[in-house]
Design an enzyme around this catalytic site. Sequence first.
Site, PDB file in Angstrom:
ATOM      1  CG  ASP A   1      -7.333   3.404  -0.894  1.00 43.56           C
ATOM      2  OD1 ASP A   1      -7.869   2.295  -0.781  1.00 43.56           O
ATOM      3  OD2 ASP A   1      -7.349   4.235   0.046  1.00 43.56           O
TER       4      ASP A   1
ATOM      5  CE  LYS B   1      -4.406   1.072   0.123  1.00 42.30           C
ATOM      6  NZ  LYS B   1      -5.605   0.349  -0.336  1.00 42.30           N
TER       7      LYS B   1
END
Length: 447
Positions: free
Chosen positions: A166, A126
Amino acid sequence: MKQKIEAFLDLVRQRNGHELEFMQAVEEVAETVIPYIVNNDIYHGNNILLRMCEPERVISFRVCWADDDGEIQVNRGYRIQMNSAIGPYKGGLRFHPTVNMSILKFLAFEQVFKNSLTTLPMGGGKGGSDFNPKGKSENEIMRFCQAFMTELCRHIGPNTDIPAGDIGVGSREIGYLYGMYKKLNNEFTGVLTGKGVTWGGSLIRPEATGYGTVYFAQNMLSLKKDSFKNKNVVISGSGNVAQYAAEKAISLGAKVLTMSDSSGFIYDSNGIDMKKLEYIMNLKNVKRGRISEYVKNYPKSMFNKGEKPWSTPCDIALPCATQNELDENDAKKLVSNGCFCVSEGANMPSTKDAISVFHKSKILFAPGKASNAGGVATSGLEMTQNSLRSHWSREEVDEKLKDIMLNIHNSCIEYGKQDDGYIDYVKGANIAGFVKVADAMLAQGIV
Ligand code: NDP
């Protein structure tokens, strides 16, 4: 067992105690996975979960860019390469002022389990930045994305690490990031997912997280011989995940009553139908407006400033905004108002205490790492199409997405079914996600 779990958590806390979101994610996993490890000799004594809590690599970097007034701005960029036991690192990029190491580590940790659940060969990662895209001009967004990629490009690659979107990173940002990567590396390759369909993207990728969240809920409901038809649905968020969760729920015959953003939620007692949803999509994706503007167009609806939608009576709740947006009190309100199914579209939107309320009430509850895995799964399908230099139809991708969500659901049942028949989807998802990664780590030795 309690002591074993606490002893493990103490070890993780020593290094990460100040990272609250990360510790929250680790605690939830430890409580369900440690009892499983203790009862399975092959995992016991190998410190696998402890190894999984330590990122393989953490990259933090300076991002300098000039705004429209010529002022030099400095942001911080990150990439957490959490675990590559079952495939290259894979996970989104978040651009939001709250982004810090704790939030990205929790997201990367969850991603490892989620990616494993999809059964596709993807490790977990991430990244992102504390950059705030709100209020920035198109040119500022582009310049920031280019500056960010100038450093990130050294650490990613189609066989190493494949970022995606995201919060704050949608198709526009992926376009700018991809353009810069291509320029710097002189190669057209599947290094990012969520690309536009005319330049390597997959059909259904924009829809996949929201659709998948609803498909997962559908699987839970069908076990109870129930469906979305005529159900009242409460949704938080109005971004990518929320929009497509709403679209799928409406198409299955449900009435969507709410959507929200960080300024509050709208309530439409007549239901947000496809036409109204189209208005919201245009408002959020093109005009970059606020959800409160919905009320001007639909005066019979209400805007509840600064509030979350969880006090709205409903059958099904789909939290699709952000972490810890649904606490114990919200959970109690939902349950006492008759909600019997919660499927998380966001990552870790429910606090630990909220999950306890759902479990105690024995309602259907799907944790994000299982129910929102459709996004990354379809990213995996995009990677396959890029490698094959092929392009699948909408129907083909949607069918594969449905299959994947059903498989994840079944894995949760395999590991999460309790003696009384209740399915603990948290336990099921954590153990099923753990097993595949742990087996690969054992096979690959102490590295
Ligand atoms: P978007 O940026 O498209 O939308 C985010 C939405 O959540 C916006 O409506 C935003 O409102 C709201 N929001 C963000 N932060 C807060 C906050 N602190 N309080 C209240 N509302 C907030 O992001 P996505 O839809 O892509 O992501 C939503 C969630 O889904 C995240 O948890 C993400 O990690 C998760 N997720 C996303 C995937 C994807 O494919 N995109 C895949 C899997 C999970 P505002 O505009 O006011 O900020």
